[in-house]
Design a protein around this motif. Structure first.
Motif: not given
Length: 274
Positions: A4-28
């Protein structure tokens, strides 16, 4: 629990990557790729259509095509180096020709030819050809020698020709005296005489004969003198015009001169040059 702990960590990692892609700099980039003042490198495919067309070499001018080639060196090293070689060859054809190896036909030196010797100098001499009794004979000889004559001239002279020997009694003052002398000859048995009546130095003389051989003339004269008459002997001459041809010919033209002179009595003798 562990799963269960691994599953939660994977979900949190996916959420962090998605947030970085949406809110991060575009090629700068956080850090500049090059120092300040250095132009940014761009590929030819990234340039606008107008700039790409201007970078192509212009066939009508070698100098215009060379500048875009230099500018494209910084953009695309591989493409620029490939296109710079023809431009450099067009700009310096003499250097390109000097760098290329010479053809086999040019590299092999031709064998030296023998030097041409100057033509040998010909020597000439002056001749007087003649005499010719008529101008027709002179013209025929001149035409036969024309190919071997450097220059020529013709001249006329007077010559004295012998036409035999005459035996006669001296002229008398009158014709009657000449006739009386002729009768005395006939009384002595001397015939074949003639009393000259024509005007001239022999008028009223008694002609005793005309001879071609001077020996026969002397014999006739001696016979008349033995008969008691003052016979005389003289050569019968006549002055006639003759023509000569003066020519300048090479020394080695002896055979041509002999073939050209066909008039009887005509010869070729050395004379002064003119």
């Amino acid at each position: 629990m562990l799963l269960r702990l691994l599953f939660v960590l994977l979900i949190a990692l996916n959420i962090a990557v998605a947030a970085w892609l949406l809110l991060g700099e575009s090629g700068s980039h956080a850090v500049e790729a090059a120092d300040k003042g250095v132009p940014e490198l761009k590929l030819l495919t990234e340039l606008p259509v107008a700039a790409t067309t201007a970078a192509l070499p212009v066939p009508s001018s070698v100098g215009v095509a060379a500048k875009p080639a230099q500018a494209s060196t910084a953009v695309a090293p591989k493409t620029t180096l490939a296109s710079a070689e023809p431009a450099a060859a067009a700009k310096h054809p003499a250097e390109t020709a000097a760098a290329s190896p010479p053809p086999k036909a040019v590299a092999e030196a031709a064998p030296p030819s023998a030097p041409e010797l100057p033509p040998a100098k010909r020597s000439y001499r002056c001749l007087a050809v003649g005499p010719f009794p008529t101008q027709v004979d002179l013209r025929n000889t001149r035409a036969a020698l024309a190919a071997h004559t450097v220059r020529s001239r013709q001249r006329q002279e007077q010559t004295t020709e012998s036409h035999g020997w005459r035996v006669f009694l001296p002229a008398q003052e009158t014709r009657e005296q000449a006739l009386a002398q002729a009768k005395r000859l006939e009384a002595k048995g001397i015939k074949d005489y003639f009393v000259v009546s024509a005007q001239g130095e022999l008028q009223n003389s008694v002609a005793l004969g005309l001879f071609h051989d001077p020996a026969n003339a002397r014999k006739r004269r001696d016979e008349v003198i033995a008969a008691g008459f003052p016979a005389r002997m003289s050569e019968r001459t006549e002055t006639t015009p003759v023509w000569w041809l003066d020519v300048v010919v090479p020394d080695d033209a002896n055979s041509e001169i002999r073939r050209a002179v066909r008039t009887p009595g005509a010869t070729a003798r050395p004379t002064g040059c003119f």
